[in-house]
Each structure stands twice: as structure tokens, then as C-alpha cells.
Design an enzyme around this catalytic site. Structure first.
Site, PDB file in Angstrom:
ATOM      1  N   ASN A  98       0.883  -1.166   0.000  1.00 30.93           N
ATOM      2  CA  ASN A  98       0.000   0.000   0.000  1.00 30.93           C
ATOM      3  C   ASN A  98       0.919   1.213   0.000  1.00 30.93           C
ATOM      4  O   ASN A  98       1.490   1.579   1.025  1.00 30.93           O
ATOM      5  CB  ASN A  98      -0.884  -0.039   1.256  1.00 30.93           C
ATOM      6  CG  ASN A  98      -1.891   1.090   1.284  1.00 30.93           C
ATOM      7  OD1 ASN A  98      -1.826   2.016   0.463  1.00 30.93           O
ATOM      8  ND2 ASN A  98      -2.807   1.037   2.216  1.00 30.93           N
ATOM      9  N   ARG A 122      -2.447  -2.079  -3.582  1.00 33.41           N
ATOM     10  CA  ARG A 122      -3.687  -1.333  -3.382  1.00 33.41           C
ATOM     11  C   ARG A 122      -3.644  -0.105  -4.281  1.00 33.41           C
ATOM     12  O   ARG A 122      -2.748   0.732  -4.165  1.00 33.41           O
ATOM     13  CB  ARG A 122      -3.812  -0.894  -1.928  1.00 33.41           C
ATOM     14  CG  ARG A 122      -5.011  -0.013  -1.749  1.00 33.41           C
ATOM     15  CD  ARG A 122      -5.153   0.477  -0.331  1.00 33.41           C
ATOM     16  NE  ARG A 122      -6.379   1.236  -0.239  1.00 33.41           N
ATOM     17  CZ  ARG A 122      -6.471   2.450   0.294  1.00 33.41           C
ATOM     18  NH1 ARG A 122      -5.423   3.049   0.814  1.00 33.41           N
ATOM     19  NH2 ARG A 122      -7.624   3.062   0.326  1.00 33.41           N
ATOM     20  N   HIS A 165     -13.366   2.381  -0.216  1.00 34.38           N
ATOM     21  CA  HIS A 165     -13.341   1.358   0.851  1.00 34.38           C
ATOM     22  C   HIS A 165     -13.841   0.021   0.304  1.00 34.38           C
ATOM     23  O   HIS A 165     -14.310  -0.824   1.066  1.00 34.38           O
ATOM     24  CB  HIS A 165     -14.263   1.677   2.057  1.00 34.38           C
ATOM     25  CG  HIS A 165     -13.939   2.914   2.814  1.00 34.38           C
ATOM     26  ND1 HIS A 165     -14.912   3.717   3.372  1.00 34.38           N
ATOM     27  CD2 HIS A 165     -12.762   3.480   3.123  1.00 34.38           C
ATOM     28  CE1 HIS A 165     -14.347   4.727   3.995  1.00 34.38           C
ATOM     29  NE2 HIS A 165     -13.035   4.612   3.847  1.00 34.38           N
ATOM     30  N   ARG A 171     -14.599  15.089   7.327  1.00 35.28           N
ATOM     31  CA  ARG A 171     -15.298  15.336   6.046  1.00 35.28           C
ATOM     32  C   ARG A 171     -16.787  15.519   6.292  1.00 35.28           C
ATOM     33  O   ARG A 171     -17.376  14.836   7.126  1.00 35.28           O
ATOM     34  CB  ARG A 171     -15.093  14.156   5.102  1.00 35.28           C
ATOM     35  CG  ARG A 171     -13.642  13.956   4.721  1.00 35.28           C
ATOM     36  CD  ARG A 171     -13.487  12.762   3.803  1.00 35.28           C
ATOM     37  NE  ARG A 171     -12.387  11.926   4.233  1.00 35.28           N
ATOM     38  CZ  ARG A 171     -12.237  10.645   3.908  1.00 35.28           C
ATOM     39  NH1 ARG A 171     -13.117  10.054   3.132  1.00 35.28           N
ATOM     40  NH2 ARG A 171     -11.206   9.962   4.340  1.00 35.28           N
ATOM     41  N   GLU A 182      -8.012  -5.502   4.975  1.00 35.62           N
ATOM     42  CA  GLU A 182      -7.866  -5.148   3.563  1.00 35.62           C
ATOM     43  C   GLU A 182      -6.667  -5.834   2.928  1.00 35.62           C
ATOM     44  O   GLU A 182      -6.704  -6.220   1.766  1.00 35.62           O
ATOM     45  CB  GLU A 182      -7.772  -3.625   3.431  1.00 35.62           C
ATOM     46  CG  GLU A 182      -9.110  -2.974   3.754  1.00 35.62           C
ATOM     47  CD  GLU A 182      -9.041  -1.473   3.942  1.00 35.62           C
ATOM     48  OE1 GLU A 182      -9.312  -0.753   2.984  1.00 35.62           O
ATOM     49  OE2 GLU A 182      -8.718  -1.036   5.057  1.00 35.62           O
TER      50      GLU A 182
END
Ligand code: ADP
Length: 397
Positions: free
Chosen positions: A7, A90, A178, A239, A383
């Protein structure tokens, strides 16, 4: 098979080596400050950390030292690089309907093309890919896209009600993010329930610094809350999630904000941080709310309210909901948020068992009552494992 999962960020790179057959994490590490003073690699094997401090002017040196660490005589994870069968990367944005696939030049061009919607993430992901191509040539590199899980959404859910040409000419649509987490949580919930994913209707709730909910029908994702960018939907740490779009032009006109100032406000200064004026961390907010801080309470109320709104919407969309699974730092650790999001839904066949939910942290668990028609689970997301599993599936295709 052993898969190295990478990643890659613009100045950092996380890696994990996984045995896909046993699903065991063999070891992992993190490179920080790539291209900056004080680059360092922290490699972990059996919980023991080794720190390697060397100049790493680019991702190429970073990947070189990662492979040195992986094969080191003392703290290495394999005897030789040959034992690493493939590398799974990723990559955040895969554009329209892009499934995970082996990386070739054409795919790299596509990843570059989608940089317009992931300006920080896609170029960083490519740096990791290109460094691996250089340091371990011939090793298969697979791109696992964060957006791929959502490629099955129907047009009525991915289109925005704007003039159609913005979709055709500019690719303005919902992509979702996601996806790797929602994919893993969906798959693993099916395993925990002992059912075929193809028979599963599920709402997956990923709550972390960024948060999203996804609806999956018969194992296939049909809707999600994040949109063209990771800003839409739920109230998040910093956010805004959904707001009336007219607020943006109003603030720009009245406060004279530039596009980048507006972007900063919506992405970094809003959400529970903006409302509370205190923190984006839910532990701080839960403590402050307990002590009577009204704005912390309001921020948490808004967070819960927005999540309930989407759970309700997806319940209607799915008709039958077999399971609801919580993941992400908040979903995995905050019994209060889980309880509040699904509170008072007994009439809809959803009932959390407090004795199972209270105090539960960070492990797979069924937290609904026996009578609850919809099973409620906590499923810590993984993940990296999902990327490794997909990497093998792509190579076996
Ligand atoms: P990211 O989206 O960056 O991967 P995580 O999924 O790790 O983030 O989630 C981070 C958030 O999880 C933190 O901001 C914090 O609010 C929340 N969190 C972690 N532990 C707890 C806890 N015990 N109780 C409540 N919230 C928690």
C-alpha cells in the site's frame, strides 16, 4: 501461495507478507519519509521490530530495502525472493467497472487516467508498482482497486442527476471507496454465517476516519455512500458527507473562498471535528460528551443520525437483510456507536444483544439477539488479506 501486499503512499509504503492458503500474516512493515530527510523502514517479525535508517530518495530504494528486509538472514520472512509468488498493490481508483487485474502498460495508463479523481493516491500507487517492476522484475504485480467492489452498482445508483454529458465526457458518477474493506467484510460475514455469498443480502458499515456504508444483494454490491470522491454520504472525522451542494457556491461567493480553500474546508475541517470544534477522534468525543460537552454530543448525534438514514435506505432497497456488519476503527471498537446506530429497530427485525455488544472490541463476533431476524456482526476488516486473496484469484483466472 505467499503474496506481498503493498500500500504505497506518496511518502510512505506499508507492506505485509501473507500466506494466502492459511490466511496467516507472516510479517509486515512500514517505510516512512520516502524522499525526505530521515527515511526509515520499520520491519516487524513475530512482534519484534527492526528499524532500518537509510536514505531513500525514491520508492525504488524503499522497495529495495523492503526486499532486503524480507530476505534478511536474521529478521527476514523468507529465504529467497523466489518464495514470494506475487505482489498485490492497493490502487485507489480503477475508474469504471475496473476489476482487479495483472498490471501491464495499458493498465498503468488507465491508472494514470483516473488520477484526476484520486490525485494523491493513484500516482503514489503507481510509484510502488514501478519500483517493484524495477527491483524484482518478472514478479507478477496485481492491482486491486478500492473502487472495484462497486463496479456492479446499477446506473440508477451511480448516476448523479446532472446533465448527462458530464457523465459521458468527464466520467462524473459515483465510484465508491473502501471497496476492499466492504468486500472482505461481506465475504467474511458469509463465512461466519456458513452461507454462500451469492445468497447473502448484507449492509456493511465501515466507520473509521473515513466512513461508508454499502448494500450488497445476493453477494453483489448495489449501492454505497461514497461518491465521485470520498466526501459524500456519512458524517466523517473531518469530512462533511452529504450537504446541500448550494452551500459550496454560497460560501465561495460570500466568503471569497477559492476552490482549494473550499476543498480543504469540506475534507479537513468539517465532519465531527467541524461540529465539535474539538477532535475528529471518537474516543475524545465520547469522553467529552460524557462530561457534558454539548457540541461533542451534537457531533455524535449527527454521525449516528446520518448512518441510520442510510441503513434505513438500504433496508428498503434490499427488502430482505440477512446481516449487518460493522468494521473500521469505530465500528470495531465503539459499542456505543454500534448500539446507537441500530437502536430501536426491533420492529424491523434487528436487535442488538447488549451482553454481547458491550465492551466488545476488535474481534469477529455475532452481537445480535437470538431472535433478531437480521444478524448483526462485528467483523474487523482486513484489507491486506483481501488484496492477497484477490491477487491469487486474478492470477488463477
Ligand atoms: P482510517 O479510516 O484512517 O483507517 P480507522 O479505521 O483506524 O481509521 O479508525 C480510526 C478511528 O477509530 C479513530 O479516529 C477513532 O475515532 C476510532 N476508534 C478507535 N478506537 C476506538 C474506541 N475504542 N472507541 C471509539 N472509537 C475508536
Amino acid at each position: 501461495m505467499k503474496v506481498l501486499v503493498i500500500n504505497s503512499g506518496s511518502s510512505s509504503l506499508k507492506y505485509q507478507l501473507l500466506d494466502v492458503d492459511t490466511r496467516v500474516l507472516i510479517g509486515k512493515g512500514l517505510v516512512e519519509r520516502i524522499g525526505l530527510e530521515g527515511s526509515k523502514l520499520t520491519h516487524t517479525k513475530d512482534g519484534e521490530k527492526t528499524i532500518i535508517e537509510k536514505p531513500m530518495p525514491s520508492h525504488i530504494e524503499a522497495v529495495e530495502y523492503v526486499f532486503d528486509a524480507l530476505t534478511d538472514e536474521n529478521h527476514g520472512l523468507v529465504k529467497s525472493i523466489d518464495e514470494v509468488d506475487a505482489i498485490g498493490h492497493r490502487i485507489v481508483h480503477g475508474g469504471e467497472n475496473k476489476e482487479s487485474q495483472v498490471i501491464d502498460n495499458e493498465l498503468k495508463e488507465d491508472i494514470k487516467k483516473w488520477t484526476k479523481f484520486a490525485p494523491l493516491h493513484n500516482p503514489a500507487g503507481l510509484l510502488g508498482v514501478e519500483a517493484c517492476e524495477k527491483i524484482v522484475p518478472g514478479k507478477p504485480n496485481v492491482a486491486v482497486f478500492d473502487t472495484a467492489f462497486f463496479s456492479s452498482m446499477p446506473a440508477k445508483n451511480y448516476m448523479y442527476a446532472l446533465p448527462y454529458e458530464y457523465y459521458q465526457e468527464d466520467g462524473i458518477r459515483r465510484y465508491g471507496f473502501h471497496g476492499t474493506s466492504h468486500n472482505y467484510v461481506t465475504r467474511h460475514t458469509a463465512e461466519l454465517m456458513g452461507v454462500d455469498q451469492k445468497d447473502l443480502n448484507i449492509i456493511t458499515i465501515h466507520l473509521g476516519n473515513g466512513s461508508s456504508i454499502a448494500a450488497t444483494e445476493n453477494g453483489v454490491c448495489i449501492n454505497t455512500t461514497l461518491g465521485l470522491t470520498p466526501l459524500e454520504g456519512l458524517v466523517m472525522g473531518t469530512r462533511s458527507g452529504d450537504i446541500d451542494p448550494a452551500i459550496v457556491t454560497f460560501l465561495m461567493d460570500n466568503k471569497g473562498y477559492t476552490t482549494s480553500q473550499m476543498d480543504d474546508i469540506l475534507n479537513k475541517k468539517s465532519g465531527v471535528l467541524g461540529i465539535s470544534g474539538l477532535s475528529s477522534d471518537f474516543r475524545d468525543l465520547e469522553d467529552a460528551a460524557d462530561e457534558g460537552n454539548e457540541r461533542a454530543k451534537l457531533a455524535l448525534d449527527m454521525f449516528v443520525q446520518r448512518a441510520r438514514k442510510y441503513v434505513g435506505a438500504y433496508m428498503i432497497e434490499l427488502g430482505r437483510v440477512d446481516a449487518i456488519s460493522f468494521a473500521g476503527g469505530i465500528g470495531e471498537n465503539s459499542d456505543i456507536m454500534r448500539q446507537r446506530i441500530l437502536d430501536n429497530l426491533e420492529g424491523f427485525g434487528i436487535e442488538i444483544d447488549d451482553s454481547k455488544n458491550n465492551g466488545l472490541r476488535g474481534k469477529d463476533a455475532l452481537i445480535s439477539t437470538e431472535g433478531s431476524k437480521t444478524k448483526v456482526y462485528v467483523v474487523p476488516t482486513n484489507e491486506e488479506l483481501m488484496i492477497a486473496l484477490e491477487t491469487v484469484e486474478v492470477l488463477q483466472k
